[in-house]
Write a protein that holds these residues in place. Structure first.
Motif, PDB file in Angstrom:
ATOM      1  N   THR A 225      33.633  48.839  44.124  1.00 51.36           N
ATOM      2  CA  THR A 225      35.184  49.069  44.686  1.00 51.36           C
ATOM      3  C   THR A 225      35.698  47.595  44.990  1.00 51.36           C
ATOM      4  O   THR A 225      34.845  46.613  45.606  1.00 51.36           O
ATOM      5  N   PHE A 226      37.102  47.653  45.221  1.00 47.91           N
ATOM      6  CA  PHE A 226      37.594  46.494  45.598  1.00 47.91           C
ATOM      7  C   PHE A 226      37.401  46.259  47.272  1.00 47.91           C
ATOM      8  O   PHE A 226      37.366  45.313  47.714  1.00 47.91           O
ATOM      9  N   ASN A 227      36.905  47.534  47.908  1.00 48.16           N
ATOM     10  CA  ASN A 227      36.628  47.414  49.281  1.00 48.16           C
ATOM     11  C   ASN A 227      35.187  46.665  49.658  1.00 48.16           C
ATOM     12  O   ASN A 227      35.029  46.374  50.544  1.00 48.16           O
ATOM     13  N   ASP A 228      34.605  46.619  48.348  1.00 46.62           N
ATOM     14  CA  ASP A 228      33.126  45.902  48.389  1.00 46.62           C
ATOM     15  C   ASP A 228      33.449  44.206  48.738  1.00 46.62           C
ATOM     16  O   ASP A 228      32.289  43.371  48.556  1.00 46.62           O
ATOM     17  N   SER A 229      34.664  43.860  48.469  1.00 45.91           N
ATOM     18  CA  SER A 229      35.006  42.262  48.698  1.00 45.91           C
ATOM     19  C   SER A 229      34.540  41.772  50.041  1.00 45.91           C
ATOM     20  O   SER A 229      34.842  42.393  50.953  1.00 45.91           O
ATOM     21  N   GLY A 230      33.894  40.644  49.831  1.00 49.58           N
ATOM     22  CA  GLY A 230      33.569  40.100  51.219  1.00 49.58           C
ATOM     23  C   GLY A 230      32.406  39.319  51.337  1.00 49.58           C
ATOM     24  O   GLY A 230      32.060  38.619  50.231  1.00 49.58           O
ATOM     25  N   THR A 231      31.753  39.195  52.415  1.00 46.23           N
ATOM     26  CA  THR A 231      30.785  37.945  52.649  1.00 46.23           C
ATOM     27  C   THR A 231      29.428  39.026  52.732  1.00 46.23           C
ATOM     28  O   THR A 231      29.310  39.632  53.791  1.00 46.23           O
ATOM     29  N   TYR A 232      28.336  38.673  52.008  1.00 48.66           N
ATOM     30  CA  TYR A 232      26.784  39.383  52.133  1.00 48.66           C
ATOM     31  C   TYR A 232      26.122  38.345  52.659  1.00 48.66           C
ATOM     32  O   TYR A 232      26.022  37.093  52.152  1.00 48.66           O
ATOM     33  N   GLN A 233      25.179  38.709  53.516  1.00 46.39           N
ATOM     34  CA  GLN A 233      24.179  37.808  53.916  1.00 46.39           C
ATOM     35  C   GLN A 233      22.916  38.458  53.920  1.00 46.39           C
ATOM     36  O   GLN A 233      22.659  39.509  54.510  1.00 46.39           O
TER      37      GLN A 233
ATOM     38  N   SER B 287      33.843  38.599  45.295  1.00 45.44           N
ATOM     39  CA  SER B 287      35.357  38.841  44.983  1.00 45.44           C
ATOM     40  C   SER B 287      35.308  40.101  43.841  1.00 45.44           C
ATOM     41  O   SER B 287      34.277  39.692  42.788  1.00 45.44           O
ATOM     42  N   VAL B 288      36.143  40.880  43.967  1.00 44.84           N
ATOM     43  CA  VAL B 288      35.999  41.907  43.095  1.00 44.84           C
ATOM     44  C   VAL B 288      37.165  42.044  42.416  1.00 44.84           C
ATOM     45  O   VAL B 288      38.315  41.768  42.868  1.00 44.84           O
ATOM     46  N   VAL B 289      37.206  41.977  40.920  1.00 46.44           N
ATOM     47  CA  VAL B 289      38.409  41.762  40.233  1.00 46.44           C
ATOM     48  C   VAL B 289      38.616  42.923  39.209  1.00 46.44           C
ATOM     49  O   VAL B 289      37.301  43.862  39.069  1.00 46.44           O
TER      50      VAL B 289
ATOM     51  N   ASP C  43      25.720  35.203  41.349  1.00 45.26           N
ATOM     52  CA  ASP C  43      27.009  35.340  40.912  1.00 45.26           C
ATOM     53  C   ASP C  43      27.793  35.895  42.109  1.00 45.26           C
ATOM     54  O   ASP C  43      27.626  36.539  43.134  1.00 45.26           O
ATOM     55  N   THR C  44      29.309  35.429  42.124  1.00 45.79           N
ATOM     56  CA  THR C  44      30.251  35.872  43.157  1.00 45.79           C
ATOM     57  C   THR C  44      31.379  36.724  42.568  1.00 45.79           C
ATOM     58  O   THR C  44      32.217  37.036  43.456  1.00 45.79           O
ATOM     59  N   GLU C  45      31.377  37.189  41.454  1.00 45.40           N
ATOM     60  CA  GLU C  45      32.608  37.722  41.064  1.00 45.40           C
ATOM     61  C   GLU C  45      31.827  39.200  40.418  1.00 45.40           C
ATOM     62  O   GLU C  45      31.438  39.241  39.367  1.00 45.40           O
ATOM     63  N   ALA C  46      32.592  40.132  40.801  1.00 44.90           N
ATOM     64  CA  ALA C  46      32.273  41.636  40.479  1.00 44.90           C
ATOM     65  C   ALA C  46      33.296  42.331  39.718  1.00 44.90           C
ATOM     66  O   ALA C  46      34.336  41.915  40.217  1.00 44.90           O
ATOM     67  N   VAL C  47      33.096  43.333  38.563  1.00 43.60           N
ATOM     68  CA  VAL C  47      34.413  44.005  38.249  1.00 43.60           C
ATOM     69  C   VAL C  47      34.198  45.553  38.877  1.00 43.60           C
ATOM     70  O   VAL C  47      33.238  46.124  38.933  1.00 43.60           O
TER      71      VAL C  47
END
Length: 223
Positions: free
Chosen positions: A116-124, A149-151, A32-36
């Motif tokens: 947190t919103f700072n966790d948005s980005g690219t993970y590999q 993406s963090v929403v 999944d690519t969307e976290a709360v």
């Protein structure tokens, strides 16, 4: 005896094949690519071996590039010694959620706590895998990427729906395939059993006929 041995061998082969099908199954489902924000989130990373019969071992490394940043930073390592959080931003917030009780890792997923919103980005994530053959070892490196993406509130994204549907399709497909193989094996065993019964009946008939012939010959000699 030969038919009975063949029947036993066929039964064992079918059983082994069914076990292999059950334990060798692996499906590469996208994360999944969307976290709360404020909740937990599973960063999925699965890499299936192409030859499940070959023994292997793997170590896993995760990297993160924050949104708007240019470089990746090393955040997590998992090897035979266990997990290690490599970056202060993720201290006490990452848990291993992948393969357990085995160094032959195919699921390298991790669980991110208190997003947190700072966790948005690219993970590999990187699989550093070794395959053990009889005379040599083969090293491979496989990488998977998750764009997170963090929403503030959860939404049902298309990618999430497709991933879930594909997961269920894979599971159902594997179960149908296993059922077909079990029916095939059952029919083979039944046919072999019938053949064994026919051979036993023929052997008994020949034995009775031979005994009758011997008895007739004995009567004639007596006369």
């Amino acid at each position: 005896m030969a038919a009975a041995g063949h029947l036993l061998l066929l039964s064992l082969l079918c059983t082994l094949f069914a076990v292999y099908q059950c334990h060798g199954a692996c499906a590469e489902v996208d994360s999944d690519t969307e976290a709360v924000a404020g909740k937990g989130f599973k960063l999925g990373c699965i890499s299936c071996k192409r030859r499940s019969e070959v023994d292997g071992a793997a170590t896993v490394e995760w990297y993160f590039r924050a949104k708007g940043e240019a470089d990746f930073v090393h955040i997590y390592t998992y090897n035979e010694d266990g997990p290690t959080v490599e970056h202060d931003h993720f201290t006490d917030r990452l848990d291993w959620n992948g393969s357990k009780r085995s160094n032959d890792i195919q699921d390298a997923s991790i669980y991110l706590l208190n997003v947190t919103f700072n966790d948005s980005g690219t993970y590999q994530c990187f699989f550093n895998r070794i395959l053990f053959y009889e005379t040599y070892e083969y090293n491979t490196v496989v990488s998977k990427v998750v764009h997170l993406s963090v929403v503030a509130n959860a939404t049902r994204g298309t990618a999430s729906i497709v991933s879930e549907v594909m997961m269920y399709v894979s599971i159902i497909g594997l179960q149908v395939w296993l059922l077909i193989e079990m029916i095939y094996c059952y029919r083979k065993i039944s046919a072999a059993g019938e053949e064994a019964l026919r051979e036993a009946a023929n052997a008994e008939y020949l034995a009775i006929a031979s005994e009758s012939k011997d008895n007739c010959a004995g009567v004639q000699v007596g006369e």
